[in-house]
Design a protein around this motif. Structure first.
Motif, PDB file in Angstrom:
ATOM      1  N   CYS A 125     -88.770   2.271  70.691  1.00 59.23           N
ATOM      2  CA  CYS A 125     -87.520   2.097  69.950  1.00 59.23           C
ATOM      3  C   CYS A 125     -86.975   3.461  69.536  1.00 59.23           C
ATOM      4  O   CYS A 125     -87.741   4.368  69.213  1.00 59.23           O
ATOM      5  CB  CYS A 125     -87.753   1.250  68.700  1.00 59.23           C
ATOM      6  SG  CYS A 125     -88.059  -0.481  69.072  1.00 59.23           S
ATOM      7  N   ALA A 126     -85.660   3.577  69.529  1.00 60.20           N
ATOM      8  CA  ALA A 126     -85.006   4.820  69.124  1.00 60.20           C
ATOM      9  C   ALA A 126     -85.072   4.941  67.601  1.00 60.20           C
ATOM     10  O   ALA A 126     -84.419   4.194  66.885  1.00 60.20           O
ATOM     11  CB  ALA A 126     -83.564   4.839  69.596  1.00 60.20           C
ATOM     12  N   ALA A 127     -85.903   5.864  67.130  1.00 54.59           N
ATOM     13  CA  ALA A 127     -86.015   6.096  65.691  1.00 54.59           C
ATOM     14  C   ALA A 127     -84.915   7.045  65.217  1.00 54.59           C
ATOM     15  O   ALA A 127     -84.591   7.099  64.044  1.00 54.59           O
ATOM     16  CB  ALA A 127     -87.381   6.679  65.356  1.00 54.59           C
ATOM     17  N   GLY A 128     -84.353   7.797  66.148  1.00 57.29           N
ATOM     18  CA  GLY A 128     -83.271   8.719  65.831  1.00 57.29           C
ATOM     19  C   GLY A 128     -82.644   9.235  67.113  1.00 57.29           C
ATOM     20  O   GLY A 128     -83.333   9.415  68.108  1.00 57.29           O
ATOM     21  N   ASP A 130     -80.280  12.422  68.179  1.00 61.15           N
ATOM     22  CA  ASP A 130     -79.828  13.672  67.567  1.00 61.15           C
ATOM     23  C   ASP A 130     -79.197  14.631  68.566  1.00 61.15           C
ATOM     24  O   ASP A 130     -79.504  14.605  69.757  1.00 61.15           O
ATOM     25  CB  ASP A 130     -81.015  14.403  66.924  1.00 61.15           C
ATOM     26  CG  ASP A 130     -81.701  13.582  65.864  1.00 61.15           C
ATOM     27  OD1 ASP A 130     -81.003  13.120  64.958  1.00 61.15           O
ATOM     28  OD2 ASP A 130     -82.923  13.391  65.952  1.00 61.15           O
ATOM     29  N   ILE A 138     -83.847  12.018  71.664  1.00 59.76           N
ATOM     30  CA  ILE A 138     -84.125  10.722  71.044  1.00 59.76           C
ATOM     31  C   ILE A 138     -85.554  10.802  70.521  1.00 59.76           C
ATOM     32  O   ILE A 138     -86.457  11.217  71.238  1.00 59.76           O
ATOM     33  CB  ILE A 138     -84.040   9.557  72.052  1.00 59.76           C
ATOM     34  CG1 ILE A 138     -82.669   9.456  72.697  1.00 59.76           C
ATOM     35  CG2 ILE A 138     -84.368   8.234  71.360  1.00 59.76           C
ATOM     36  CD1 ILE A 138     -82.590   8.375  73.764  1.00 59.76           C
ATOM     37  N   ASP A 146     -89.853   1.767  59.411  1.00 60.71           N
ATOM     38  CA  ASP A 146     -89.725   3.049  58.725  1.00 60.71           C
ATOM     39  C   ASP A 146     -91.051   3.782  58.549  1.00 60.71           C
ATOM     40  O   ASP A 146     -91.079   4.987  58.385  1.00 60.71           O
ATOM     41  CB  ASP A 146     -89.082   2.854  57.345  1.00 60.71           C
ATOM     42  CG  ASP A 146     -87.628   2.440  57.460  1.00 60.71           C
ATOM     43  OD1 ASP A 146     -87.010   2.755  58.504  1.00 60.71           O
ATOM     44  OD2 ASP A 146     -87.112   1.799  56.520  1.00 60.71           O
ATOM     45  N   TYR A 151     -93.830  10.020  66.683  1.00 59.86           N
ATOM     46  CA  TYR A 151     -92.827   9.679  67.678  1.00 59.86           C
ATOM     47  C   TYR A 151     -92.903  10.605  68.882  1.00 59.86           C
ATOM     48  O   TYR A 151     -93.506  11.669  68.830  1.00 59.86           O
ATOM     49  CB  TYR A 151     -91.418   9.711  67.077  1.00 59.86           C
ATOM     50  CG  TYR A 151     -91.041  11.039  66.475  1.00 59.86           C
ATOM     51  CD1 TYR A 151     -90.498  12.053  67.262  1.00 59.86           C
ATOM     52  CD2 TYR A 151     -91.241  11.292  65.128  1.00 59.86           C
ATOM     53  CE1 TYR A 151     -90.178  13.268  66.716  1.00 59.86           C
ATOM     54  CE2 TYR A 151     -90.907  12.509  64.577  1.00 59.86           C
ATOM     55  CZ  TYR A 151     -90.363  13.496  65.377  1.00 59.86           C
ATOM     56  OH  TYR A 151     -90.039  14.705  64.832  1.00 59.86           O
ATOM     57  N   ASN A 168     -78.049   3.003  69.576  1.00 59.37           N
ATOM     58  CA  ASN A 168     -78.128   2.826  68.128  1.00 59.37           C
ATOM     59  C   ASN A 168     -79.573   2.968  67.681  1.00 59.37           C
ATOM     60  O   ASN A 168     -80.498   2.623  68.424  1.00 59.37           O
ATOM     61  CB  ASN A 168     -77.617   1.437  67.717  1.00 59.37           C
ATOM     62  CG  ASN A 168     -76.133   1.302  67.932  1.00 59.37           C
ATOM     63  OD1 ASN A 168     -75.368   2.160  67.529  1.00 59.37           O
ATOM     64  ND2 ASN A 168     -75.730   0.229  68.595  1.00 59.37           N
ATOM     65  N   LYS A 169     -79.752   3.427  66.464  1.00 58.93           N
ATOM     66  CA  LYS A 169     -81.082   3.542  65.886  1.00 58.93           C
ATOM     67  C   LYS A 169     -81.732   2.161  65.860  1.00 58.93           C
ATOM     68  O   LYS A 169     -81.098   1.172  65.509  1.00 58.93           O
ATOM     69  CB  LYS A 169     -80.976   4.125  64.476  1.00 58.93           C
ATOM     70  CG  LYS A 169     -82.300   4.431  63.849  1.00 58.93           C
ATOM     71  CD  LYS A 169     -82.094   5.095  62.499  1.00 58.93           C
ATOM     72  CE  LYS A 169     -83.423   5.381  61.843  1.00 58.93           C
ATOM     73  NZ  LYS A 169     -83.263   6.040  60.560  1.00 58.93           N
TER      74      LYS A 169
END
Length: 196
Positions: A125-128, A130, A138, A146, A151, A168-169
């Protein structure tokens, strides 16, 4: 009436010295205890602050230099390359973000032999998402929410900007990358990535 600063006897106005004990009647400057130490203690936070700022600047500079080196070393692979990069002849290793992070956490040496320098297809999953200092990336975790702090940091060439801007996050992603360093302090570093 004026009194001697030392013996406290009464002396007349205008005397520079006490007629009884001979003490100069000029105002004696008292050494304030702790005055010098308070000056020193007030300088400590400033010095610590300067050291912290210098450390942060050095870390950012090292990150930018590393990203620029990776980008320049791999630019010949990404310029004018279609979305699917067929220039890699070795088989691609398919693995989840959870598995590759677990492998490096359990035994960095063994996982380094298994993954470093190899093409890996990573799902997670995309945690961020940037664009930090011109480096598109990513942060991919194992979809644990959270508290999933480890990562895979997947870096992309600038040509991937349009695709990355649609993410999207929290969205599930699959990327294909070359693993650069599994011993990264914050997880696994990967470069020359392609969004699948």
């Amino acid at each position: 009436m004026k009194y001697c600063l030392r013996c406290a006897r009464e002396i007349g106005e205008g005397h520079s010295f006490c007629p009884y004990c001979g003490t100069s009647q000029k105002e004696i400057k008292k050494n304030e205890p702790g005055h010098k130490s308070s000056e020193k203690s007030s300088k400590i936070p400033i010095i610590v602050g300067i050291i912290v700022i210098m450390a942060v600047v050095l870390i950012i500079a090292a990150f930018v230099e590393r990203a620029n080196t990776i980008e320049s070393n791999n630019s010949y692979k990404t310029v004018g390359t279609p979305t699917r990069d067929n220039s890699f002849s070795a088989p691609v290793i398919a693995v989840s973000a959870r598995q590759i992070l677990s492998d490096f956490n359990n035994n960095e040496i063994r996982a380094g032999d298994q993954y470093n320098g190899k093409r890996v297809r990573i799902s997670g999953c995309a945690a961020g998402i940037d664009n930090m200092m011109g480096v598109l990336s990513i942060s991919i975790n194992s979809c644990g929410g959270d508290f999933d702090i480890d990562y895979v940091r997947a870096q992309f060439p600038n040509s991937a900007k349009e695709k990355l801007s649609r993410l999207n996050k929290g969205q599930k992603v699959v990327v294909e990358c070359t693993i650069d360093d599994g011993g990264d302090i914050m997880g696994v570093a990967a470069f020359n990535c392609i969004l699948k």
